[in-house]
Design an enzyme around this catalytic site. Structure first.
Site, PDB file in Angstrom:
ATOM      1  N   ASP A  30       0.827  -1.215   0.000  1.00  0.00           N
ATOM      2  CA  ASP A  30       0.000   0.000   0.000  1.00  0.00           C
ATOM      3  C   ASP A  30       0.860   1.263   0.000  1.00  0.00           C
ATOM      4  O   ASP A  30       1.955   1.262   0.568  1.00  0.00           O
ATOM      5  CB  ASP A  30      -0.899  -0.033   1.253  1.00  0.00           C
ATOM      6  CG  ASP A  30      -2.069   0.916   1.131  1.00  0.00           C
ATOM      7  OD1 ASP A  30      -2.290   1.467   0.039  1.00  0.00           O
ATOM      8  OD2 ASP A  30      -2.764   1.100   2.146  1.00  0.00           O
ATOM      9  N   HIS A  47       3.151   3.391  -8.878  1.00  0.00           N
ATOM     10  CA  HIS A  47       2.937   1.966  -9.187  1.00  0.00           C
ATOM     11  C   HIS A  47       4.168   1.385  -9.877  1.00  0.00           C
ATOM     12  O   HIS A  47       4.565   0.247  -9.615  1.00  0.00           O
ATOM     13  CB  HIS A  47       1.696   1.792 -10.067  1.00  0.00           C
ATOM     14  CG  HIS A  47       0.417   2.172  -9.371  1.00  0.00           C
ATOM     15  ND1 HIS A  47       0.110   1.747  -8.091  1.00  0.00           N
ATOM     16  CD2 HIS A  47      -0.628   2.941  -9.753  1.00  0.00           C
ATOM     17  CE1 HIS A  47      -1.062   2.242  -7.733  1.00  0.00           C
ATOM     18  NE2 HIS A  47      -1.528   2.968  -8.720  1.00  0.00           N
ATOM     19  N   LEU A 141      10.924 -20.644  -4.394  1.00  0.00           N
ATOM     20  CA  LEU A 141       9.909 -19.751  -3.822  1.00  0.00           C
ATOM     21  C   LEU A 141       8.590 -19.858  -4.586  1.00  0.00           C
ATOM     22  O   LEU A 141       8.573 -19.901  -5.810  1.00  0.00           O
ATOM     23  CB  LEU A 141      10.427 -18.300  -3.932  1.00  0.00           C
ATOM     24  CG  LEU A 141       9.460 -17.211  -3.482  1.00  0.00           C
ATOM     25  CD1 LEU A 141       9.369 -17.155  -1.960  1.00  0.00           C
ATOM     26  CD2 LEU A 141       9.874 -15.848  -4.028  1.00  0.00           C
TER      27      LEU A 141
HETATM   28  C1  FPP Z   1      -1.799   0.237  -3.381  1.00  0.00           C
HETATM   29  O1  FPP Z   1      -1.299   1.537  -3.438  1.00  0.00           O
HETATM   30  C2  FPP Z   1      -1.285  -0.548  -4.476  1.00  0.00           C
HETATM   31  C3  FPP Z   1      -2.013  -1.067  -5.504  1.00  0.00           C
HETATM   32  C4  FPP Z   1      -3.464  -0.891  -5.630  1.00  0.00           C
HETATM   33  C5  FPP Z   1      -1.383  -1.812  -6.574  1.00  0.00           C
HETATM   34  C6  FPP Z   1      -0.211  -2.642  -6.196  1.00  0.00           C
HETATM   35  C7  FPP Z   1       0.603  -2.789  -7.383  1.00  0.00           C
HETATM   36  C8  FPP Z   1       1.938  -2.801  -7.407  1.00  0.00           C
HETATM   37  C9  FPP Z   1       2.818  -2.767  -6.238  1.00  0.00           C
HETATM   38  C10 FPP Z   1       2.559  -2.842  -8.735  1.00  0.00           C
HETATM   39  C11 FPP Z   1       3.243  -4.091  -9.065  1.00  0.00           C
HETATM   40  C12 FPP Z   1       2.456  -5.329  -9.050  1.00  0.00           C
HETATM   41  C13 FPP Z   1       2.059  -6.036 -10.114  1.00  0.00           C
HETATM   42  C14 FPP Z   1       2.033  -7.516 -10.025  1.00  0.00           C
HETATM   43  C15 FPP Z   1       1.668  -5.407 -11.368  1.00  0.00           C
HETATM   44  P1  FPP Z   1      -2.319   2.737  -3.618  1.00  0.00           P
HETATM   45  O2  FPP Z   1      -2.346   3.115  -5.042  1.00  0.00           O
HETATM   46  O3  FPP Z   1      -3.645   2.374  -3.057  1.00  0.00           O
HETATM   47  O4  FPP Z   1      -1.644   3.844  -2.789  1.00  0.00           O
HETATM   48  P2  FPP Z   1      -2.378   5.032  -2.040  1.00  0.00           P
HETATM   49  O5  FPP Z   1      -3.176   4.415  -0.922  1.00  0.00           O
HETATM   50  O6  FPP Z   1      -1.239   5.850  -1.546  1.00  0.00           O
HETATM   51  O7  FPP Z   1      -3.236   5.737  -3.037  1.00  0.00           O
END
Ligand code: FPP
Length: 255
Positions: A30, A47, A141
């Site tokens: 997150d 991301h 893994l």
């Molecule tokens: C949460 O951060 C993250 C996500 C919704 C996406 C997680 C994705 C990745 C780590 C990218 C790599 C993974 C793959 C497999 C493609 P948020 O956007 O909700 O952050 P915020 O709460 O600060 O808005």
């Protein structure tokens, strides 16, 4: 006395000793958006850097001997985000699988995808299935990618699978057990997560692995996911190692 090697130190550990090293670590990655916003960058850059953090984490988890890593990469609720962000996240997953698959395969990583598949774009679904097929015999893994995943919807799928067996006469209602529910989940056959890490200071499970998390330990890191590194991972594992897990029983000193 039976002994088994400790997964980290490889020193013998007496059977029945408290497990000090997690077999299965689940990650709620997150804070990508906030990481980017804090730097005046578009959320998508968060991301992109989040994917780098994921690559780093997978390499490190393999190195230190963790057996299973589950990552929450796209939740069933993430469809509610602006279409441009959803499209970007889909593209990122596609690029991750396309670019990293051969390297992961060479590193003996086994890939498994959990989540709802029925409404996925056919191209993405095919890519994910190919990744699973290619790596199915790998013994290193296990990387579990929770994609289009929500725990309640997974439980519904589990109930549907069990009901189909009851309907066909393969299973009687009184034979339904905790084991048969676990087995019918998308994670069937995997150990439950020992440790669940969530970054960015949020302290919620957000519909992630609800059944499997019954006895998991939690670690909440204040770092945003793109800043998660080996030191932060070590910190979470050290915290886990210091805890005593009783699974509803008493600690050994009280017996
Ligand atoms: C949460 O951060 C993250 C996500 C919704 C996406 C997680 C994705 C990745 C780590 C990218 C790599 C993974 C793959 C497999 C493609 P948020 O956007 O909700 O952050 P915020 O709460 O600060 O808005």
């Amino acid at each position: 006395m039976n002994v088994r090697p400790d997964r980290k130190t490889h020193l013998p550990v007496a059977e029945g000793a408290v497990a000090r090293f997690p077999r299965h670590v689940a990650l709620i990655m997150d804070g990508n958006g906030r990481w980017a916003t804090a730097r005046g960058l578009p959320r998508t850059e968060g991301h992109r850097q989040g994917l780098e953090a994921l690559r780093r984490t997978i390499r490190y988890a393999g190195k230190i001997g963790i057996e299973v890593v589950t990552v929450f990469s796209f939740s069933s609720e993430n469809w509610r985000r602006p279409e441009t962000e959803v499209t970007f996240l889909m593209g990122l997953l596609r690029r991750f699988v396309q670019r990293d698959l051969s390297e992961l395969h060479e590193a003996n990583v086994r890939i498994r995808v959990i989540g709802e598949r029925s409404n996925l774009e056919p191209g993405i679904l095919k890519l994910l299935e190919e990744a699973e097929e290619l790596t199915v015999s790998n013994t290193g893994l296990e990387l579990v990618i929770a994609f289009n995943y929500g725990a309640r919807s997974e439980l519904v799928r589990s109930i549907q699978r069990i009901s189909a067996k009851v309907q066909s006469g393969e299973l009687r209602i009184d034979q339904i057990s905790e084991d048969s529910v676990s087995e019918a989940l998308d994670t069937g056959g995997l150990p439950d997560p020992d440790l669940i890490i969530r970054t960015s200071g949020e302290m919620r499970l957000s519909n992630f692995l609800l059944w499997q998390a019954a006895y998991s330990e939690f670690f909440f890191s204040d770092r945003y996911w793109p800043d998660f590194d080996e030191t932060a991972f070590d910190e979470a594992i050290a915290s886990y190692s210091d805890r005593e897990r009783r699974f509803g029983g008493l600690d050994s000193g009280s017996l």
